[in-house]
Motif scaffolding. Structure first.
Motif, PDB file in Angstrom:
ATOM      1  N   TYR A 193      -8.381   6.125   1.319  1.00  0.00           N
ATOM      2  CA  TYR A 193      -7.235   5.460   1.044  1.00  0.00           C
ATOM      3  C   TYR A 193      -6.060   6.332   0.882  1.00  0.00           C
ATOM      4  O   TYR A 193      -5.214   5.781  -0.014  1.00  0.00           O
ATOM      5  CB  TYR A 193      -7.284   4.270   0.002  1.00  0.00           C
ATOM      6  CG  TYR A 193      -7.589   4.965  -1.505  1.00  0.00           C
ATOM      7  CD1 TYR A 193      -9.193   5.118  -1.671  1.00  0.00           C
ATOM      8  CD2 TYR A 193      -6.646   5.169  -2.325  1.00  0.00           C
ATOM      9  CE1 TYR A 193      -9.301   5.658  -2.833  1.00  0.00           C
ATOM     10  CE2 TYR A 193      -6.872   5.586  -3.528  1.00  0.00           C
ATOM     11  CZ  TYR A 193      -8.408   5.579  -3.948  1.00  0.00           C
ATOM     12  OH  TYR A 193      -8.647   6.279  -4.927  1.00  0.00           O
ATOM     13  N   GLY A 194      -5.771   7.289   1.380  1.00  0.00           N
ATOM     14  CA  GLY A 194      -4.614   8.175   1.612  1.00  0.00           C
ATOM     15  C   GLY A 194      -5.008   9.650   0.985  1.00  0.00           C
ATOM     16  O   GLY A 194      -3.701  10.311   0.476  1.00  0.00           O
TER      17      GLY A 194
ATOM     18  N   GLN B 156       1.365  14.201   3.682  1.00  0.00           N
ATOM     19  CA  GLN B 156       0.651  13.503   4.713  1.00  0.00           C
ATOM     20  C   GLN B 156       0.739  11.931   4.377  1.00  0.00           C
ATOM     21  O   GLN B 156       0.696  11.295   5.655  1.00  0.00           O
ATOM     22  CB  GLN B 156      -0.892  13.849   4.411  1.00  0.00           C
ATOM     23  CG  GLN B 156      -1.173  15.494   4.846  1.00  0.00           C
ATOM     24  CD  GLN B 156      -2.681  15.881   4.236  1.00  0.00           C
ATOM     25  OE1 GLN B 156      -3.517  15.450   5.104  1.00  0.00           O
ATOM     26  NE2 GLN B 156      -2.732  16.476   3.120  1.00  0.00           N
ATOM     27  N   ASN B 157       1.280  11.598   3.260  1.00  0.00           N
ATOM     28  CA  ASN B 157       1.052  10.070   3.116  1.00  0.00           C
ATOM     29  C   ASN B 157       2.609   9.643   3.744  1.00  0.00           C
ATOM     30  O   ASN B 157       2.525   8.706   4.429  1.00  0.00           O
ATOM     31  CB  ASN B 157       1.182   9.619   1.679  1.00  0.00           C
ATOM     32  CG  ASN B 157      -0.004   9.817   0.920  1.00  0.00           C
ATOM     33  OD1 ASN B 157       0.047  10.143  -0.278  1.00  0.00           O
ATOM     34  ND2 ASN B 157      -1.059   9.707   1.669  1.00  0.00           N
TER      35      ASN B 157
ATOM     36  N   SER C  51      -5.992  13.609   0.165  1.00  0.00           N
ATOM     37  CA  SER C  51      -6.194  14.804   1.261  1.00  0.00           C
ATOM     38  C   SER C  51      -7.308  15.292   1.005  1.00  0.00           C
ATOM     39  O   SER C  51      -7.907  15.792   0.012  1.00  0.00           O
ATOM     40  CB  SER C  51      -4.941  15.474   0.716  1.00  0.00           C
ATOM     41  OG  SER C  51      -4.921  16.888   1.456  1.00  0.00           O
TER      42      SER C  51
ATOM     43  N   ALA D 270       0.971   4.655  -0.718  1.00  0.00           N
ATOM     44  CA  ALA D 270       0.144   5.533  -0.921  1.00  0.00           C
ATOM     45  C   ALA D 270       0.526   6.761  -1.601  1.00  0.00           C
ATOM     46  O   ALA D 270      -0.103   7.307  -2.727  1.00  0.00           O
ATOM     47  CB  ALA D 270      -0.442   6.052   0.669  1.00  0.00           C
TER      48      ALA D 270
ATOM     49  N   ARG E 298       2.045   9.364   7.481  1.00  0.00           N
ATOM     50  CA  ARG E 298       1.120   8.522   7.836  1.00  0.00           C
ATOM     51  C   ARG E 298       0.081   9.340   8.716  1.00  0.00           C
ATOM     52  O   ARG E 298      -0.394   9.044   9.761  1.00  0.00           O
ATOM     53  CB  ARG E 298       1.500   7.475   8.706  1.00  0.00           C
ATOM     54  CG  ARG E 298       2.724   6.642   8.037  1.00  0.00           C
ATOM     55  CD  ARG E 298       2.341   5.621   6.848  1.00  0.00           C
ATOM     56  NE  ARG E 298       3.154   4.708   6.747  1.00  0.00           N
ATOM     57  CZ  ARG E 298       3.956   4.796   5.674  1.00  0.00           C
ATOM     58  NH1 ARG E 298       4.263   5.834   5.142  1.00  0.00           N
ATOM     59  NH2 ARG E 298       4.661   3.636   5.385  1.00  0.00           N
TER      60      ARG E 298
ATOM     61  N   LYS F 133      -6.264  10.890  -4.473  1.00  0.00           N
ATOM     62  CA  LYS F 133      -6.767   9.689  -4.018  1.00  0.00           C
ATOM     63  C   LYS F 133      -7.885   9.905  -3.288  1.00  0.00           C
ATOM     64  O   LYS F 133      -8.099  10.920  -2.818  1.00  0.00           O
ATOM     65  CB  LYS F 133      -5.760   8.791  -3.350  1.00  0.00           C
ATOM     66  CG  LYS F 133      -4.587   8.278  -4.064  1.00  0.00           C
ATOM     67  CD  LYS F 133      -3.491   7.604  -2.951  1.00  0.00           C
ATOM     68  CE  LYS F 133      -3.083   8.394  -2.171  1.00  0.00           C
ATOM     69  NZ  LYS F 133      -2.007   9.548  -2.265  1.00  0.00           N
TER      70      LYS F 133
ATOM     71  N   THR G 264      -1.563  10.711  -6.625  1.00  0.00           N
ATOM     72  CA  THR G 264      -2.228  11.879  -5.747  1.00  0.00           C
ATOM     73  C   THR G 264      -3.798  12.099  -6.353  1.00  0.00           C
ATOM     74  O   THR G 264      -3.810  11.764  -7.564  1.00  0.00           O
ATOM     75  CB  THR G 264      -1.494  13.315  -5.446  1.00  0.00           C
ATOM     76  OG1 THR G 264      -1.376  13.913  -6.933  1.00  0.00           O
ATOM     77  CG2 THR G 264      -0.312  13.061  -4.689  1.00  0.00           C
TER      78      THR G 264
ATOM     79  N   GLU H  95      -0.760  16.302  -0.048  1.00  0.00           N
ATOM     80  CA  GLU H  95      -0.972  14.838  -0.068  1.00  0.00           C
ATOM     81  C   GLU H  95       0.097  13.735   0.133  1.00  0.00           C
ATOM     82  O   GLU H  95       0.153  12.941   1.242  1.00  0.00           O
ATOM     83  CB  GLU H  95      -1.856  14.391  -1.171  1.00  0.00           C
ATOM     84  CG  GLU H  95      -2.635  13.234  -1.274  1.00  0.00           C
ATOM     85  CD  GLU H  95      -3.591  12.953  -2.433  1.00  0.00           C
ATOM     86  OE1 GLU H  95      -3.857  13.838  -2.879  1.00  0.00           O
ATOM     87  OE2 GLU H  95      -3.646  11.612  -2.772  1.00  0.00           O
TER      88      GLU H  95
ATOM     89  N   HIS I 295       0.931  -1.253   0.041  1.00  0.00           N
ATOM     90  CA  HIS I 295       0.052  -0.046   0.071  1.00  0.00           C
ATOM     91  C   HIS I 295       0.792   1.247  -0.115  1.00  0.00           C
ATOM     92  O   HIS I 295       1.316   1.855   1.102  1.00  0.00           O
ATOM     93  CB  HIS I 295      -1.127   0.162   1.275  1.00  0.00           C
ATOM     94  CG  HIS I 295      -2.088   0.941   0.992  1.00  0.00           C
ATOM     95  ND1 HIS I 295      -1.796   2.395   1.202  1.00  0.00           N
ATOM     96  CD2 HIS I 295      -3.553   0.954   0.889  1.00  0.00           C
ATOM     97  CE1 HIS I 295      -3.118   2.862   1.029  1.00  0.00           C
ATOM     98  NE2 HIS I 295      -3.825   1.826   0.856  1.00  0.00           N
TER      99      HIS I 295
ATOM    100  N   SER J 122      -3.083  12.617   8.522  1.00  0.00           N
ATOM    101  CA  SER J 122      -4.014  13.607   7.829  1.00  0.00           C
ATOM    102  C   SER J 122      -4.546  14.918   8.686  1.00  0.00           C
ATOM    103  O   SER J 122      -4.733  14.882   9.571  1.00  0.00           O
ATOM    104  CB  SER J 122      -5.401  12.926   7.550  1.00  0.00           C
ATOM    105  OG  SER J 122      -5.187  11.596   6.934  1.00  0.00           O
TER     106      SER J 122
END
Ligand code: NDP
Length: 448
Positions: free
Chosen positions: A201-202, A386-387, A204, A191, A390, A197, A195, A383, A189, A392
């Protein structure tokens, strides 16, 4: 172009790929702005910097076979232009539209280098897509196409290599299918490989809104600093009714403007009372319908066949948000004659060079795409952050960062225009400010 070096570089671009008119147009506009820079930096010529800058680092072309609902085999062509990775991994969207070809993707990838640099974030420039047309295809057909597309592309992308995103024809549905196939192939996975997404599932918060909102944030700052005014009470003409147009309409309306038009590739609607965005969202996001339906549902509004007529509607501010070269010289003259004070570009390269000349000669404000629509890719980079963490951020946190980024972009390009002796020419400002950061990195890396 005053510089013989830049002229020679441009002539080589045209001689090498004579058919690529959109790419030539984008390169010419940028090189023309860089005369003063090249004069100050003779070391660029010695290092062959401009020759390298206009040549993609890598271009990937591939076959995309898939089976339609009737059992017939269809074959499209897939592309990824990995244009410049000097300041970060390649980053740029995937366009799915029948008009897609090498020239269009090279122009978009080239513009993306400077746009991504202007965001202040560590992302290089790339672009890709296919001549596949999602219009009229079933979900199952779109899924089979996306799976086939990623089955080849997956080996060329990665969080530190190349991070594609959406563009015309590639929305949340397509990104979801692509991510699902990537995850299945690599069994991880990851992420950060795409972008745009979905949130589960990841993705933003605020990415969907980012390009349209960012366009309005930059425009608002430009109106404030250069004309001591704002969106409040202004009449706005917007083209397109896709992702960028919808959220530009939303934010402009929130800022107190009245948006009176939207369009699609068949025609445009005019609503003198202000566009009811919930109706447009229901048509476009709800059931992928045509904009014509709006006039059937909203009394007092009208629908006109053909796209260019939208620019004859009188306005204070024009926000082109559909596609490249949608405003030619004649349409630009109509915008100016209608009394507009500003044009800010949501779409990529929506104005022809002749149209830009009309704006500049008339002295109206002009915010070029690579600055004005950079909010989408900036939020894509958020995004990615943040991925990596891990974690948000809330909608408000992302939106506040987006706002700051757009305000900073405006001031950077405005200051650059002053330093170049053309105060207020934001096209030159954007090209110069975007270019210098990339050029510094390329010089530091040696001849690669
Ligand atoms: P969408 O596919 O969501 O919407 C595109 C809109 O433009 C649709 O209304 C479409 O009408 C119309 N359109 C497409 N091609 C043409 C054409 N040849 N003539 C007239 N209208 C046309 O795309 P986006 O909103 O995402 O993108 C719009 C523009 O913004 C593009 O230039 C894109 O590169 C640029 N952009 C997008 C970003 C993003 O985050 N999405 C970021 C930065 C730039 P129809 O439905 O009839 O095809």
């Amino acid at each position: 172009m005053k510089s013989a070096y830049l002229q020679r570089v441009y002539d080589q671009v045209v001689a090498r790929d004579p058919g690529e008119k959109e790419f030539h147009q984008a390169v010419y506009e940028v090189l023309e702005s860089l005369d003063v820079i090249v004069e100050k930096h003779p070391e660029y010529e010695k290092a062959g910097l401009m020759e390298r800058f206009v040549e993609p680092e890598r271009m990937i072309l591939f076959r995309v076979p898939w089976v339609d609902d009737a059992g017939n085999v269809q074959v499209n062509r897939g592309y990824r232009i990995q244009f410049n990775s000097a300041i970060g991994p390649y980053k740029g969207g995937l366009r799915l539209h029948p008009s897609v070809n090498l020239s269009i993707l090279k122009f978009l990838g080239f513009e993306q280098i400077l746009k991504n640099s202007l965001t202040g974030l560590p992302i290089g420039g790339g672009k890709g897509g296919s001549d596949f047309d999602p219009h009229g295809k079933s979900d199952a057909e779109v899924m089979r196409f996306c799976q086939s597309f990623i089955t080849e592309l997956y080996r060329h992308i990665g969080q530190f290599t190349d991070v594609p995103a959406g563009d015309i024809g590639t929305g949340a549905r397509e990104i979801g299918y692509m991510f699902g196939q990537y995850k299945r192939i690599v069994d991880a996975h990851e992420a950060g490989i795409l972008t745009g997404k979905g949130l589960s599932y990841g993705g933003s918060l605020a990415r969907t809104e980012a390009t349209g909102y960012g366009l309005c944030y930059l425009t608002e700052e430009m109106l404030k600093c250069m004309r001591n005014t704002s969106f409040a009470g202004k009449t706005v003409v917007i083209s397109g009714s896709g992702n960028v147009a919808i959220f530009a309409t939303e934010k402009a309306t929130q800022l107190g403007a009245k948006v009176v038009t939207m369009s699609d590739s068949n025609g445009y609607i005019y609503d003198p009372n202000g566009i009811q965005l919930d109706v447009v969202k229901d048509i476009k996001l709800g059931h992928r319908g045509r904009i014509k339906e709006y006039a059937e549902r909203v009394p007092g509004s009208t629908y006109t066949e053909g796209c260019s007529g939208v620019w004859t509607v009188k306005c204070d501010i024009a926000l082109p948000c559909a596609t490249q070269n949608e405003i030619n010289e004649e349409s630009a003259k109509a915008i100016v004659a209608g009394g507009a004070m500003a044009v800010a570009e949501g779409a990529n390269m929506p104005s022809t060079p002749e149209a830009i000349k009309v704006y500049l000669d008339a002295g109206i404000l002009y915010a070029p795409a690579k600055a004005a629509n950079a909010g989408g890719v900036a939020t894509s980079a958020l995004e990615m952050s943040q991925n990596s963490m891990r974690y948000s951020w809330s909608f408000e946190e992302v939106d506040a960062k987006l706002h700051d980024i757009m305000v900073n972009i405006f001031h950077n390009i405005y200051d650059a225009s002053k330093e170049c002796g053309v105060e207020g020419n934001l096209m030159v400002g954007a090209n110069v400010a975007g270019f210098l950061k990339v050029a510094n990195a390329m010089m530091a890396h040696g001849i690669v």
